[in-house]
Design an enzyme around this catalytic site. Structure first.
Site, mmCIF file in Angstrom:
data_model
loop_
_atom_site.group_PDB
_atom_site.id
_atom_site.type_symbol
_atom_site.label_atom_id
_atom_site.label_comp_id
_atom_site.label_asym_id
_atom_site.label_seq_id
_atom_site.Cartn_x
_atom_site.Cartn_y
_atom_site.Cartn_z
ATOM 1 N N HIS A 95 19.633 46.405 8.002
ATOM 2 C CA HIS A 95 19.044 47.718 8.244
ATOM 3 C C HIS A 95 19.872 48.744 7.474
ATOM 4 O O HIS A 95 21.029 48.497 7.135
ATOM 5 C CB HIS A 95 18.980 48.045 9.741
ATOM 6 C CG HIS A 95 20.289 47.918 10.448
ATOM 7 N ND1 HIS A 95 20.834 46.683 10.799
ATOM 8 C CD2 HIS A 95 21.177 48.859 10.852
ATOM 9 C CE1 HIS A 95 21.997 46.878 11.404
ATOM 10 N NE2 HIS A 95 22.232 48.182 11.439
ATOM 11 N N PHE A 96 19.255 49.864 7.172
ATOM 12 C CA PHE A 96 19.836 50.865 6.289
ATOM 13 C C PHE A 96 20.006 52.173 7.044
ATOM 14 O O PHE A 96 19.060 52.661 7.668
ATOM 15 C CB PHE A 96 18.943 51.045 5.059
ATOM 16 C CG PHE A 96 18.751 49.747 4.317
ATOM 17 C CD1 PHE A 96 19.587 49.412 3.266
ATOM 18 C CD2 PHE A 96 17.782 48.845 4.712
ATOM 19 C CE1 PHE A 96 19.441 48.197 2.612
ATOM 20 C CE2 PHE A 96 17.621 47.621 4.066
ATOM 21 C CZ PHE A 96 18.453 47.294 3.011
#
Length: 172
Positions: free
Chosen positions: A125-126
């Site tokens: 995830h970013f």
């Protein structure tokens, strides 16, 4: 260490118990969030390959994450369409945050692996973290306390509305 009482975070802390049960079944806390739980889980927007969600334990107010639906720890496992959508959604996050809470800048990136700081290292995830000049002060260093000044629920509603307005404007 000084402790600050924040009863509104109790629901978030309780959510870890359910998250741990979910992860023991081989799925991350981000996997299979049903759309009917979007508001409860702070999902702001769903696209074809990824979704935007608020971080329940933010580094700063407005800390958002772009999460691919496909659970993998490796960036190289993401197809080109997913990588491109990550970038488009990160841009959308920054635009919405600028319009909503006016940060001076952003940190944008991913913690790949536990040693890199990834607390949920099984599902890439970013992070998009809004930053303000002077947002790091003496409290975390001297007081071992981080102060977050925005109401998360209110900010969720504002960001969801702003994202909708931005997307409707891009379709016009």
């Amino acid at each position: 260490m000084r402790k600050m009482y924040s009863p509104w975070r109790e629901a978030y802390m309780e959510s870890f118990k359910e998250a741990k049960k979910h992860e023991t079944r081989g799925k991350s806390v981000f996997a299979d969030i049903p759309p009917e739980e979007d508001e409860e889980r702070y999902v702001l927007h769903r696209a074809e390959k990824c979704f935007i969600i608020m971080n329940l334990y933010p580094y700063n107010c407005g800390h958002l994450m772009v999460v691919p639906y496909r659970q993998t720890p490796d960036f190289s496992d993401l197809d080109n369409e997913t990588r491109l959508e990550v970038m488009h959604l990160a841009d959308l996050c920054m635009e919405a945050l600028k319009k909503t809470i006016s940060p001076h800048g952003f940190n944008f990136g991913a913690n790949l692996g536990k040693v890199a700081g990834g607390s949920i290292d099984s599902h890439i995830h970013f992070h998009i973290v809004p930053r303000w000049e002077g947002d790091t002060n003496f409290m975390p260093v001297v007081g071992d306390t981080k102060v977050l000044s925005n109401d998360m629920r209110r900010l969720y509603l504002q960001l969801r509305e702003t994202i909708g307005v931005i997307l409707r404007g891009k379709k016009a």
